[in-house]
Scaffold this active site. Structure first.
Site, PDB file in Angstrom:
ATOM      1  N   PHE A   1       0.252  -8.379  53.574  1.00  0.00           N
ATOM      2  CA  PHE A   1      -0.632  -8.809  52.491  1.00  0.00           C
ATOM      3  C   PHE A   1      -0.870 -10.314  52.456  1.00  0.00           C
ATOM      4  CE2 PHE A   1       1.934  -5.211  50.640  1.00  0.00           C
ATOM      5  CZ  PHE A   1       1.025  -4.247  51.028  1.00  0.00           C
TER       6      PHE A   1
ATOM      7  N   ASP B   1      -1.374 -12.287  49.544  1.00  0.00           N
ATOM      8  CA  ASP B   1      -1.315 -12.120  48.087  1.00  0.00           C
ATOM      9  C   ASP B   1      -2.281 -13.045  47.357  1.00  0.00           C
ATOM     10  OD1 ASP B   1       0.315  -9.994  48.005  1.00  0.00           O
ATOM     11  OD2 ASP B   1       2.110 -11.055  47.349  1.00  0.00           O
TER      12      ASP B   1
ATOM     13  N   TYR C   1       5.620  -8.185  42.543  1.00  0.00           N
ATOM     14  CA  TYR C   1       6.126  -9.534  42.765  1.00  0.00           C
ATOM     15  C   TYR C   1       5.684 -10.432  41.622  1.00  0.00           C
ATOM     16  CZ  TYR C   1       7.053  -8.359  47.689  1.00  0.00           C
ATOM     17  OH  TYR C   1       7.519  -7.810  48.854  1.00  0.00           O
TER      18      TYR C   1
END
Ligand SMILES: *[C@@H]1O[C@H](CO)[C@@H](O)[C@H](O)[C@H]1NC(C)=O
Ligand SMILES: *[C@@H]1O[C@H](CO)[C@@H](O)[C@H](O)[C@H]1NC(C)=O
Ligand SMILES: *[C@@H]1O[C@H](CO)[C@@H](O)[C@H](O)[C@H]1NC(C)=O
Length: 433
Positions: A325, A327, A415
Site C-alpha cells: 500500500f 497509504d 493503522y
C-alpha cells in the site's frame, strides 16, 4: 486582499515587525481577517468555485473528483512575494484537480482568479489517482449483495451479519493494467471489534471502481478464522488499571504560547506556515528561525510534508502478495485525518483547528479538530551550566526545554499514524510518526 498591509515577509525582513504587530492589534484588527499567503490551502468557497468551473466544462454527472488541491506557485515566485514588503501582487491562485471520467484520468489546472481551466490533459501510463472515501464505501458494500460471496460465507458456517468488508489497493507487478481495480477482503467480528485479526481468507473479490461492480470472484480454500477470544483491546474491557490519570494528558496551563495569524504560526524564535492537503495532510512551509546574532530570520525548511508511506507486507501468498500500500498516495493522509479528541489526543493547552478537503462530488468536507498545536513542556533541559571554579562564587543556570508541536492523526485501515512536527528553540525540527 492585496490591501493587507503586512505579511510574514514584513515580519521576517523588517526591523519594524514589532511596530507592525502593534499597528495591527491596536488600529486595524479587522483589516486582515482573511490574511492570504500564496501557500494557503484551498478554502471552502474555493472548493465550491472549482467544482462549478469543472462542472461547466465537463457536464457529465459521472465525473468524480479524485484530488483537489492547491497548485502551489514556484518556490522562486513565493520567495519573491515574500521579499516585497508592500504593494504585493499575489501569485495567481490555482488548483490542481484530478478527475475520473469515462474510465480516464484527467489532470486539470484551474485558475481561480479568472474562473477558468488553464490546462487539461488525459493521464497516460501507469498509476491511478487517490481513492475517494465515497467509492471505497460503495465498493465495500458490494459483496453483501453478491450471491457467490454470501454462499462462501455460509459454506464457512459464518454469520454474514458479523462480516465486515474492506477494500485494498492491488499494487503493480509489471502487468498491463487497464482497469482501476481494488480487492475486497472480509473479516469476522462476532464478539470482537479487533476484526483485522480475524480475516476470512481464501476469497478474492475484485471490484472495478469505474463501473462499481465485482468483476472477478474466486473462493479457493476454506481457511479457519482465528479465534476472537483474548483479542479485545479496549481499555474498558481490560483488567489493566487505566485510571483517569493515565488517560488524560495534562500540562500546566498558561495560554497557548504561540500566535496563529491566518495560517502563519509565530512561536518563540520560529515562524512558519501551516497548510493541509487531502493527500498529504499537514504541510509545514517556510519555517524560519530568528538568529539573534545576525539579527535576522534564517530559512530552515521551505516545505515539509509526508510525501509517501509505503506498506509492503512481503508475503507471497495469494491473499497477501498484492498488499503493497501507498497509504498516502492511494488512501490519502489528508482525507483519513481524524478529529482529535481534546485532552487525550492533545494536551489541555492545545489549540485545535479544522481542515477541509473536497469530496468525490467536489464539495468541501470539514474535518473538525483536524490539527492541534501546543507547547510541550516535557521536563527536559534545554541548556544548563554550573560554574564552581570561581572562588566564593557559584553560578547556576538551567533553562527548561519548551517546544511547539503540530499534530495530526491519519487512520488508514487499522493503522493510526500520529504525525508530530516539533519545533525546538535550538533551531531543529523533529518529525515524529
Ligand atoms: C454514467 O455512468 C452510467 C453507469 O456506468 C452509464 O450507464 C451512463 O451511460 C454514464 N453516463 C454518461 C453521460 O457517460
Ligand atoms: C459467535 O460467537 C459466539 C460467542 O463467542 C459463539 O458462541 C458462536 O459460535 C459464534 N458464531 C459463529 C457463527 O462463529
Ligand atoms: C447473526 O448476527 C446477528 C447480528 O449480531 C444476530 O442478530 C443473529 O442472531 C445472528 N444469527 C445467528 C444464526 O447466530
Amino acid at each position: 486582499m492585496s490591501g493587507c498591509p503586512y505579511s510574514i515577509a514584513s515580519r521576517m525582513a523588517s526591523t519594524f515587525s514589532l511596530f507592525f504587530s502593534i499597528f495591527i492589534v491596536t488600529f486595524s484588527p479587522t483589516l486582515c481577517l482573511n490574511q492570504y499567503h500564496p501557500l494557503d490551502p484551498l478554502t471552502q468557497s474555493e472548493f465550491n468555485q472549482i467544482k462549478s468551473i469543472i462542472q461547466s466544462s465537463y457536464p457529465s454527472q459521472n465525473l468524480t473528483f479524485q484530488y483537489v488541491g492547491l497548485d502551489e506557485p514556484e518556490k522562486s515566485t513565493v520567495l519573491l512575494w515574500n521579499s516585497k514588503s508592500t504593494a504585493k501582487s499575489y501569485p495567481p491562485r490555482r488548483a490542481s484537480v484530478v478527475t475520473r471520467l469515462n474510465k480516464q484520468t484527467h489532470e486539470i489546472i484551474v485558475d481561480l482568479s479568472t474562473h477558468s481551466i488553464l490546462s487539461s490533459k488525459v493521464h497516460k501510463g501507469n498509476g491511478y489517482p487517490l481513492l475517494t472515501v465515497d467509492e471505497q464505501t460503495l465498493a465495500n458494500e458490494l459483496p453483501f449483495n453478491y450471491q457467490p460471496f454470501i454462499q462462501s460465507i455460509k459454506r464457512r458456517g459464518l454469520n454474514i451479519s458479523q462480516v465486515v468488508c474492506s477494500g485494498f489497493t492491488v499494487g503493480w507487478f509489471g502487468e498491463g493494467k487497464t482497469r482501476r481495480i481494488i480487492k475486497i477482503n472480509s473479516f469476522y467480528t462476532n464478539g470482537t471489534v479487533n476484526l483485522f485479526v480475524r480475516p476470512v481468507e481464501g476469497i478474492t473479490l475484485v471490484v472495478d471502481l469505474d463501473i462499481m461492480k465485482i468483476v472477478q470472484y474466486s473462493d479457493r480454500a476454506v481457511v479457519p478464522v482465528p479465534k476472537g477470544e483474548g483479542t479485545e483491546y479496549r481499555a474498558s474491557k481490560q483488567k489493566r488499571p487505566f485510571g483517569p490519570r493515565l488517560n488524560g494528558a495534562s500540562v500546566l496551563s498558561g495560554g497557548e504560547g504561540f500566535v496563529l495569524d491566518g495560517n502563519i504560526i509565530r512561536w518563540a524564535n520560529w515562524v512558519f506556515h501551516l497548510g493541509f492537503d487531502v493527500r498529504t495532510g499537514t504541510i509545514i512551509s517556510q519555517a524560519s528561525i530568528y538568529d539573534l546574532d545576525k539579527k535576522k530570520y534564517r530559512r530552515v525548511l521551505y516545505r515539509g510534508f509526508v510525501s509517501e508511506l509505503f506498506v509492503p507486507y512481503m508475503n507471497p501468498t495469494a491473499d497477501w502478495y498484492y498488499k503493497t500500500f501507498f497509504d498516502n498516495g492511494e488512501f490519502g493522509f489528508g482525507q483519513t485525518t481524524v478529529s482529535l479528541e481534546p485532552l487525550t489526543d492533545c494536551p489541555n493547552n492545545a489549540k485545535l483547528i479544522d481542515a477541509y478537503y473536497a469530496s468525490q462530488e467536489g464539495t468541501p468536507v470539514k474535518i473538525s479538530n483536524a490539527i492541534c498545536i501546543f507547547e510541550r513542556h516535557a521536563g527536559n533541559i534545554l541548556w544548563r551550566h554550573t560554574e564552581v571554579t570561581i572562588p566564593d562564587e557559584v553560578i547556576t543556570e538551567v533553562r527548561s526545554e519548551v517546544t511547539l508541536v503540530v499534530r495530526m492523526i491519519a487512520v488508514v485501515g487499522n493503522y493510526d499514524y500520529i504525525i508530530d512536527w516539533e519545533f525546538k528553540p535550538s533551531g531543529s525540527i523533529k518529525l515524529e510518526v
